[in-house]
Structures are given as structure tokens and as C-alpha cells.
Design a protein around this motif. Structure first.
Motif, mmCIF file in Angstrom:
data_model
loop_
_atom_site.group_PDB
_atom_site.id
_atom_site.type_symbol
_atom_site.label_atom_id
_atom_site.label_comp_id
_atom_site.label_asym_id
_atom_site.label_seq_id
_atom_site.Cartn_x
_atom_site.Cartn_y
_atom_site.Cartn_z
ATOM 1 N N UNK A 1 -15.528 27.976 0.519
ATOM 2 C CA UNK A 1 -15.747 29.233 0.967
ATOM 3 C C UNK A 1 -16.142 30.390 -0.235
ATOM 4 N N UNK A 2 -15.865 29.686 -1.445
ATOM 5 C CA UNK A 2 -16.332 30.803 -2.456
ATOM 6 C C UNK A 2 -17.131 29.947 -3.688
ATOM 7 N N UNK A 3 -17.816 30.633 -4.263
ATOM 8 C CA UNK A 3 -18.937 29.932 -5.221
ATOM 9 C C UNK A 3 -18.892 30.920 -6.518
ATOM 10 N N UNK A 4 -19.145 30.324 -7.567
ATOM 11 C CA UNK A 4 -19.204 31.159 -8.746
ATOM 12 C C UNK A 4 -20.750 31.743 -8.761
ATOM 13 N N UNK A 5 -20.745 33.061 -8.887
ATOM 14 C CA UNK A 5 -22.054 33.739 -9.116
ATOM 15 C C UNK A 5 -22.548 34.061 -10.325
ATOM 16 N N UNK B 1 -23.751 32.366 -12.749
ATOM 17 C CA UNK B 1 -24.959 32.053 -13.258
ATOM 18 C C UNK B 1 -26.221 32.432 -12.312
ATOM 19 N N UNK B 2 -25.929 33.253 -11.358
ATOM 20 C CA UNK B 2 -26.907 33.722 -10.578
ATOM 21 C C UNK B 2 -26.686 32.712 -9.028
ATOM 22 N N UNK B 3 -27.547 33.690 -8.245
ATOM 23 C CA UNK B 3 -27.452 33.046 -6.665
ATOM 24 C C UNK B 3 -28.124 31.524 -6.671
ATOM 25 N N UNK B 4 -29.041 31.200 -7.315
ATOM 26 C CA UNK B 4 -29.890 30.027 -7.316
ATOM 27 C C UNK B 4 -28.859 28.938 -7.639
ATOM 28 N N UNK B 5 -28.015 28.984 -8.748
ATOM 29 C CA UNK B 5 -27.061 28.018 -9.074
ATOM 30 C C UNK B 5 -25.939 27.687 -8.224
ATOM 31 N N UNK B 6 -25.541 28.882 -7.353
ATOM 32 C CA UNK B 6 -24.512 28.890 -6.320
ATOM 33 C C UNK B 6 -25.141 28.019 -5.025
ATOM 34 N N UNK B 7 -26.463 28.525 -4.931
ATOM 35 C CA UNK B 7 -27.099 27.757 -3.724
ATOM 36 C C UNK B 7 -27.144 26.361 -3.883
ATOM 37 N N UNK B 8 -27.735 25.922 -5.039
ATOM 38 C CA UNK B 8 -27.662 24.580 -5.192
ATOM 39 C C UNK B 8 -26.299 23.922 -4.951
ATOM 40 N N UNK B 9 -25.283 24.525 -5.569
ATOM 41 C CA UNK B 9 -23.740 23.843 -5.440
ATOM 42 C C UNK B 9 -23.506 23.888 -4.016
ATOM 43 N N UNK B 10 -23.806 25.063 -3.357
ATOM 44 C CA UNK B 10 -23.434 24.908 -1.775
ATOM 45 C C UNK B 10 -24.142 23.728 -0.974
ATOM 46 N N UNK B 11 -25.509 23.659 -1.325
ATOM 47 C CA UNK B 11 -26.200 22.673 -0.631
ATOM 48 C C UNK B 11 -25.733 21.055 -0.740
ATOM 49 N N UNK C 1 -14.244 28.662 11.294
ATOM 50 C CA UNK C 1 -14.768 27.691 10.143
ATOM 51 C C UNK C 1 -16.181 27.742 10.279
ATOM 52 N N UNK C 2 -16.646 27.583 11.534
ATOM 53 C CA UNK C 2 -18.395 27.694 11.835
ATOM 54 C C UNK C 2 -18.547 28.915 11.123
ATOM 55 N N UNK C 3 -18.262 30.023 11.389
ATOM 56 C CA UNK C 3 -18.641 31.515 10.913
ATOM 57 C C UNK C 3 -18.275 31.590 9.523
ATOM 58 N N UNK C 4 -17.292 30.731 8.880
ATOM 59 C CA UNK C 4 -17.166 30.810 7.599
ATOM 60 C C UNK C 4 -18.209 30.363 6.671
ATOM 61 N N UNK C 5 -18.817 29.179 7.320
ATOM 62 C CA UNK C 5 -19.795 28.402 6.780
ATOM 63 C C UNK C 5 -20.902 29.539 6.378
ATOM 64 N N UNK D 1 -20.851 32.850 6.652
ATOM 65 C CA UNK D 1 -20.391 34.087 5.847
ATOM 66 C C UNK D 1 -20.532 33.533 4.315
ATOM 67 N N UNK D 2 -20.192 32.441 4.119
ATOM 68 C CA UNK D 2 -20.157 31.847 2.403
ATOM 69 C C UNK D 2 -21.554 31.716 2.043
ATOM 70 N N UNK D 3 -22.533 31.293 2.542
ATOM 71 C CA UNK D 3 -23.806 31.177 2.155
ATOM 72 C C UNK D 3 -24.574 32.490 2.135
ATOM 73 N N UNK D 4 -24.170 33.306 3.248
ATOM 74 C CA UNK D 4 -24.752 34.970 3.322
ATOM 75 C C UNK D 4 -24.198 35.769 2.026
ATOM 76 N N UNK D 5 -22.772 35.160 1.454
ATOM 77 C CA UNK D 5 -22.303 36.152 0.489
ATOM 78 C C UNK D 5 -23.039 35.901 -0.890
ATOM 79 N N UNK D 6 -23.565 34.343 -0.978
ATOM 80 C CA UNK D 6 -24.535 34.045 -2.084
ATOM 81 C C UNK D 6 -25.637 34.630 -1.767
#
Length: 266
Positions: free
Chosen positions: A97-101, A103-113, A139-143, A145-150
């Protein structure tokens, strides 16, 4: 096989998902602790779906796995419909539910995907739960929310963020399904993707000798080696799906970057 979630009693199902007061998620009172719990039942259901698929899931099968009768489960979970909702939401806990930002949103989205791709391949039955009727659990909403945060780091307007979030979720689900079904096909048919394609490709030249003339662009791609997939783990279609996933994600994120760049200055 498509399973529609949220088919049970709406109030009871939502109360169980969110562990609302009085939902029966925790039993209190004098005497020994109950031998069963909602979490035990849900975990057993997930284990069955992981090992044997959704077709094998039933209240009776869950009861047998726990050494109980199906009737013993109904005090905690009213029916299979509510169980599917609970299983779907519970297994999503595995996703970060948390990603390192930094290095920017693109790297975070790639890790998320990538995390979601691997999750769906581990739990292919999740892909059978239709998104037409979402579970609406925490947890469905958390999914989402996590992507929106990125993606909020892009600075895109809310409407664009909402559509982009949906596009990314469906993109990953769709391509992961190819990989998951390829694994299932091998189990159910006993034949690999390579064997299946080799047999039918040979027959195709027999039944359609003018194939190359009828479909010149497909023939051109084949001649240029566009259908060649790198060696690696998994079946042909799983490797194909993984390469398509990487290429498609790159193009999709390139489009997001272009939209961000062309955004009028505030």
C-alpha cells in the motif's frame, strides 16, 4: 468461469467485510473461545481456490478442510456468496500500500503494476471475480487509494486521474489473465502452449494455403520475427503476455507523460 461478487445479503456482507460492530467477526461471552472464526474460514477458502480453482470452492469443501461440517460455518459466514466477497478482499492484503516516490511517479507505477501482475498470477481465481459488481471491501478500496496516491504526483485533474486509475487496473488484470489461463490450460489439457501452436500452425498452412495473401500484415510481422518470444520461465503465452505487459505499460505511461507535459501551467 465468471463469479459475480456482492450477491449475498447486502447488509450482512458489508458488515462482515468491514468487520462492523455486531457482524459476528468477534464472538464474546462466557465459556471457551469459539473453535472457528471468520478469518479461519476465509483463509481456508483462499487455500482451496489457490490450489484447485473457484470451481472447487463450496461451503462443504471449506468445512472439510477445517474438520467441520458446512452447517458449522453458517454462524460466521451466511453463504458462499458472502464467502467469495470476504476471500477476494482478504487476499488483497498481500498487495503493498506504499511506494517510494523519490524516483518519480513513473517508477512507482511500474513497481505497482509489476506487484499486481505477480499477485494475479499467484491467485488466478481473483481474476474470475467480475469487476462489474465490485466487492467494496476495505482492501479493495486500499488498492485504488494506493494507485491514486502515486498518480496524484502527475498533477492531472481529478477526472483524468479517475479514468487513468481504472485503465491501469484493467490493463494489468487483462494481461495477467493471459498468463494465469496459460498455466491453467497446461494443467487441464496436459499440453503445453508450444505443442498446441505447433500442431495448429502446421494445419493452418494446409487448410488455408493462401493465408499469407489474405493476411499480408500478419505474415509480414511473422517474417520480421515479431512473434518470437524470448526464452525464460513459463509457457509461451505467459512469456508473450509478460512482454506485451511491459511494452504496453511503457506506451501507456509515455502517454501519461505526454498529457502531463502538455498540461496548461497553473
Amino acid at each position: 468461469m465468471v463469479v459475480f461478487a456482492a450477491q449475498g445479503d447486502a447488509r450482512r456482507s458489508m458488515a462482515l467485510l468491514w468487520r462492523a460492530a455486531g457482524s459476528g467477526s468477534v464472538r464474546t461471552g462466557p465459556g471457551p473461545k469459539p473453535a472457528l472464526s471468520i478469518d479461519m474460514i476465509v483463509d481456508a477458502g483462499i487455500a482451496i481456490a489457490d490450489a484447485e480453482g473457484m470451481a472447487a470452492l463450496s461451503m462443504r469443501a471449506v468445512g472439510e478442510r477445517l474438520g467441520r461440517t458446512a452447517m458449522a460455518l453458517y454462524t460466521y459466514v451466511p453463504s458462499k456468496s458472502e464467502l467469495v466477497d470476504l476471500m477476494y478482499d482478504q487476499v488483497l492484503i498481500e498487495l503493498p500500500t506504499g511506494y517510494d516516490l523519490s524516483r518519480g511517479w513513473r517508477a512507482a507505477v511500474t513497481a505497482w503494476a509489476q506487484d499486481h501482475w505477480e499477485f494475479y498470477v499467484r491467485h488466478p481465481w481473483v481474476l474470475q471475480v467480475s469487476q462489474a459488481r465490485p466487492v467494496l471491501g476495505p482492501n479493495d478500496y486500499a488498492l485504488v487509494e494506493t494507485l491514486l496516491r502515486i498518480l496524484r504526483e502527475t498533477g492531472l485533474v481529478p477526472g483524468a486521474l479517475r479514468r487513468l486509475t481504472g485503465a491501469l487496473i484493467q490493463f494489468v488484470r487483462g494481461l495477467a489473465q493471459t498468463a494465469a489461463e496459460s498455466r491453467q490450460a497446461l494443467i487441464e489439457t496436459g499440453r503445453s502452449d508450444e505443442e498446441w501452436w505447433e500442431e495448429r500452425a502446421t494445419l493452418l498452412t494446409e487448410v488455408a494455403p493462401d493465408f499469407c495473401e489474405r493476411f499480408p500484415l500478419i505474415n509480414w510481422l511473422a517474417a520480421e520475427g515479431a512473434f518470437t518470444v524470448e526464452d525464460g520461465d513459463g509457457s509461451y503465452m505467459e512469456r508473450e503476455g509478460r512482454e506485451t505487459f511491459r511494452a504496453g505499460l511503457t506506451v501507456l505511461l509515455d502517454g501519461v507523460e505526454a498529457a502531463v507535459t502538455s498540461r496548461p501551467a497553473a
